[in-house]
Scaffold this active site. Structure first.
Site, PDB file in Angstrom:
ATOM      1  N   ASN A 148      36.383  39.879  34.539  1.00  0.00           N
ATOM      2  CA  ASN A 148      35.465  39.872  35.420  1.00  0.00           C
ATOM      3  C   ASN A 148      35.126  41.492  35.983  1.00  0.00           C
ATOM      4  O   ASN A 148      33.796  41.852  35.939  1.00  0.00           O
ATOM      5  CB  ASN A 148      36.198  39.507  36.958  1.00  0.00           C
ATOM      6  CG  ASN A 148      36.057  39.959  37.975  1.00  0.00           C
ATOM      7  OD1 ASN A 148      34.407  40.347  38.695  1.00  0.00           O
ATOM      8  ND2 ASN A 148      36.612  39.265  39.221  1.00  0.00           N
ATOM      9  N   THR A 149      36.411  42.037  36.252  1.00  0.00           N
ATOM     10  CA  THR A 149      35.942  44.050  36.405  1.00  0.00           C
ATOM     11  C   THR A 149      34.518  44.793  34.897  1.00  0.00           C
ATOM     12  O   THR A 149      34.212  45.284  34.952  1.00  0.00           O
ATOM     13  CB  THR A 149      37.202  44.854  35.899  1.00  0.00           C
ATOM     14  OG1 THR A 149      37.786  44.417  36.928  1.00  0.00           O
ATOM     15  CG2 THR A 149      36.816  46.153  36.755  1.00  0.00           C
ATOM     16  N   LYS A 170      44.613  28.626  39.802  1.00  0.00           N
ATOM     17  CA  LYS A 170      44.581  29.623  38.453  1.00  0.00           C
ATOM     18  C   LYS A 170      45.842  30.173  39.812  1.00  0.00           C
ATOM     19  O   LYS A 170      45.775  30.758  40.571  1.00  0.00           O
ATOM     20  CB  LYS A 170      43.500  31.051  38.215  1.00  0.00           C
ATOM     21  CG  LYS A 170      44.534  31.711  37.455  1.00  0.00           C
ATOM     22  CD  LYS A 170      42.999  32.247  36.852  1.00  0.00           C
ATOM     23  CE  LYS A 170      43.859  34.150  36.164  1.00  0.00           C
ATOM     24  NZ  LYS A 170      43.384  35.388  37.085  1.00  0.00           N
ATOM     25  N   GLY A 196      42.305  44.612  36.191  1.00  0.00           N
ATOM     26  CA  GLY A 196      41.270  46.158  35.920  1.00  0.00           C
ATOM     27  C   GLY A 196      40.873  47.187  35.236  1.00  0.00           C
ATOM     28  O   GLY A 196      39.973  47.852  35.706  1.00  0.00           O
ATOM     29  N   ALA A 204      42.237  39.359  32.235  1.00  0.00           N
ATOM     30  CA  ALA A 204      42.993  40.721  32.696  1.00  0.00           C
ATOM     31  C   ALA A 204      42.995  41.585  31.207  1.00  0.00           C
ATOM     32  O   ALA A 204      44.066  41.781  30.656  1.00  0.00           O
ATOM     33  CB  ALA A 204      44.549  40.940  33.415  1.00  0.00           C
ATOM     34  N   GLY A 205      42.464  42.565  31.985  1.00  0.00           N
ATOM     35  CA  GLY A 205      42.404  44.180  31.002  1.00  0.00           C
ATOM     36  C   GLY A 205      41.371  43.759  29.823  1.00  0.00           C
ATOM     37  O   GLY A 205      40.925  45.087  28.902  1.00  0.00           O
TER      38      GLY A 205
END
Lengths: 378, 323
Positions: free
Chosen positions: B270-271, B161, B222, B248-249
């Protein structure tokens, strides 16, 4: 069908994809459900386009027209572009049974001399128009590429936008015509049904279906800014032909995202020597359906409505989906010239003979803004 | 001789099963054969002699049961549409998160190894999961290429990635360098998954450069702010013929669900999980949201009722019947 000498072959899979999709298109399977779903979607894909072209969609014509109008407004505001076609020659080497210019038809043939072309253009420009569409019959011999190129160069003196509707040529020749000043190329495939195509185009270079279907791609490769597509509705199964024309344009735009896309939506009109041709199965409602389906499928595309249609139909279509309209139209040769009137017979009977001024006012009357051109030549 | 084959009378010259299959054009490796209600083992097809009056059934598979809904990265097929990031966890919770997420792909970052064989994240990721090294830390294409090649050396396959940031405040990806890295790495045989700011022209360039998918961001990484770039991601989904993975986001299951409803192929996150109160539970919630969004997309979204009044002057009133 075979390629003839001098015809360029390009490496492309677009025609195959178009034909496969068209052959697989069974418009009877669509129901109210798919049509409603297509109308509810924010972006229209190929499946929705297929639903909108189906017989089931006819009952939702008002809703379809509403959606088409909303899309047109979003992308074009209330502007309507004006132009006029200029036929510079009507010699033709093809035998297309539905066309007044076909080489077997006994009509007066003519080819304007360079000074006559200039005189016509001067007259047309004086009417206020800034966009011109140069047309010829399809005869490489009588209207060679250089002859057309010279007409483009002259047109550059009088007009801001130059389009071509001539026989298909090779990419290099399109590049030459582009250098001469032309930026847009329209080629009518007439029908995408290659069997039907063969029965309608009895002789001439136009018989080569694959060379014609790749014309737009060659024009883009030659550097043209935009290309126009069109099936002559009524020649064959108009739903399938409309699907194919739309998908053809879609695939080319995917491959060449910078290319500008336009549609024309002609129906068959009576011609000299064959007054039996009638747009039997493409009535006004179906024409409206096709035009709106093009609009919803490709909301950014230009749509031209020609004088094959009458004043009433044209004035209404520009309020819904069409974005470009011709005015002061003559489809014969040399009809703008002062002394002798027409030199060569016309291609078809027009249904809207209004002048530039009359069309201009009709657009204003409808609450819209006539635009002569909004184009920066780069 | 006459036998009954799949319920119909049949004349055959075949003396054994293998010649019967050949005579009737069946592929032995794709069928099972029963003679007089006894199943014949494949290795016995040649030895088994057929006789007059035998009843033979030849069966094979066809599509049935639940239709599979898988997607591809290059040649690789996946059924889970949830890609899990592995940062910000305590190592012990990773395994539970991966399991509850049902994730088949987990991203990893490359860092200098600790001496002395201390705890390594690889020990905590369940077996059978595809590892997706990212190039985080790269500030340009050359650094990304170097990280990708080092990651491949660790021996977890060809996936990479690409993340290239030259902005340390917002960590927004550098699209231009990402295109360059994609071109280099795809030529080197990597399955390249570029993380990018959703831009149609760049997405086209990435596709031409050999990307296996496109990974547009929904919001700054994040931030848990959701689909701030929704309109632009929708354009990528509509226009690009590659899996679009929203990366992301994504901060809540509802946001992941919405991305999937729009037609995203998968969601990477993830976050939102790593910072949740109960990590395994949030992993499961996210998984279910992704599945729900996917099913909704497949089902075709229901209509939205328009509040607008019906037209007072119909647009179709001008139409006339023609002869």
């Amino acid at each position: 069908m075979a390629y003839q000498e001098g015809m360029e072959r390009i490496d492309t899979d677009i025609p195959r994809k178009v034909i496969n999709r068209m052959e697989a298109y069974d418009y009877h399977v669509y129901t109210e459900k798919e049509v409603k779903a297509a109308l509810a979607k924010e972006t229209c894909g190929i499946e929705e386009f297929e639903a909108l072209l189906s017989p089931a969609a006819e009952r939702f014509l008002e809703e379809i027209a509403q959606k088409a109008r909303a899309e047109t407004r979003k992308h074009f505001g209330n502007t309507v572009y004006m132009f006029t076609p200029l036929y510079i020659a009507n010699y033709c080497q093809n035998h297309c049974i539905y066309c007044g210019f076909n080489c077997q038809n006994k009509i007066r043939r003519a080819r304007l001399k360079p000074e006559e072309i200039e005189e016509e253009m001067e007259k047309i420009a004086a009417s206020g128009l800034e966009e011109i569409l140069i047309l010829t019959g399809e005869s490489r011999k009588m209207s060679d590429v250089e002859y057309i190129g010279e007409a483009c160069k002259t047109a550059r003196k009088y007009f801001k936008v130059i389009g071509l509707e001539i026989y298909p040529v090779n990419a290099e020749e399109y590049a030459y015509l582009h250098r001469c000043g032309a930026d847009y190329v329209t080629v009518f495939q007439e029908t995408y049904d290659s069997d039907k195509y063969e029965t309608l185009h009895l002789s001439g270079h136009k018989r080569c279906f694959p060379y014609r279907i790749n014309a737009q791609e060659r024009a883009i490769l030659g550097g043209m800014r935009g290309v126009g597509f069109g099936a002559l509705l009524g020649l064959s199964d108009f739903r399938k032909d409309a699907l194919a024309a739309g998908y053809h344009a879609y695939l080319l735009q995917q491959k060449y995202p910078h290319a500008e896309i336009a549609f024309s939506c002609p129906r068959l009109r009576p011609i000299i020597g064959n007054d039996k041709i009638n747009p039997k199965d493409v009535h006004e409602a179906q024409l409206l359906q096709v035009v709106c389906a093009y609009r919803i499928f490709m909301p950014f595309a230009g749509i031209t409505i020609s004088t094959r249609e009458c004043e009433r139909v044209r004035d209404n279509l520009i309020g819904i989906a069409a974005t470009k309209i011709s005015a002061g139209v003559s489809v014969g040769i040399g009809e703008h010239l002062e002394d002798e009137g027409s030199k060569g017979d016309k291609q078809f009977e027009i249904s809207d003979g209004r002048s530039v001024e009359e069309v201009y006012h009709a657009i204003e009357q409808a609450g819209m803004q006539p635009v002569m051109s909004d184009y920066v030549y780069v | 001789m006459n036998i009954t084959l799949n319920g119909k009378p049949c004349d055959t010259n075949a003396g054994n099963i293998i010649s019967l299959l050949e005579e009737k054009n069946y592929r032995p490796e794709l069928v099972a054969v029963e003679v007089n209600e006894d199943i014949i083992a494949k290795e016995g097809y040649r030895a088994y002699s057929l006789k007059e009056g035998d009843t033979v059934e030849i069966v094979t598979f066809m599509g049935g049961g639940e239709e599979k809904d898988t997607w591809f990265l290059g040649e690789h097929e996946f059924s889970s549409r949830f890609i899990l990031g592995s940062g910000k966890y305590s190592l012990k919770l990773i395994s539970a998160a991966v399991e509850q997420a049902g994730a088949q792909i987990v991203t990893l970052a490359l860092r200098r190894a600790n001496q002395g064989g201390m705890a390594n994240i690889m020990d905590y990721i369940p077996k059978g999961v595809t590892l997706l090294p990212n190039t985080s830390g790269a500030r340009n294409a050359d650094e990304a290429v170097r990280i990708a090649k080092l990651s491949r050396e660790i021996g977890c396959g060809n996936f990479v990635k690409i993340e290239i940031m030259r902005d340390s405040k917002y960590l927004l990806p550098d699209n231009q360098e990402t295109v360059r890295a994609t071109e280099i790495l795809s030529k080197e045989g990597f399955v390249v998954m570029p993380y990018m700011y959703p831009d149609l022209n760049v997405a086209r360039d990435l596709k031409d450069a050999g990307a296996a998918c496109i990974m547009p961001l929904g919001a700054p990484i994040g931030s848990n702010k959701g689909l701030c770039t929704k309109e632009f991601i929708q354009i990528l989904i509509d226009e690009i013929d590659l899996p679009i993975i929203v990366d992301a986001g994504i901060g809540a299951p509802s946001q992941a669900c919405e991305a999937m409803e729009m037609g995203a192929a998968a969601v990477m996150c993830n976050t939102a999980i790593a910072t949740a109160g109960d990590i395994p539970l949030m992993a499961e919630a996210m998984k279910r949201a992704i599945e729900a969004g996917r099913k909704a997309h497949l089902a075709g979204m229901g209509r939205v009722l328009f509040k607008g009044a019906s037209p007072s002057s119909p647009l179709t009133g001008f139409l006339r019947e023609e002869n």
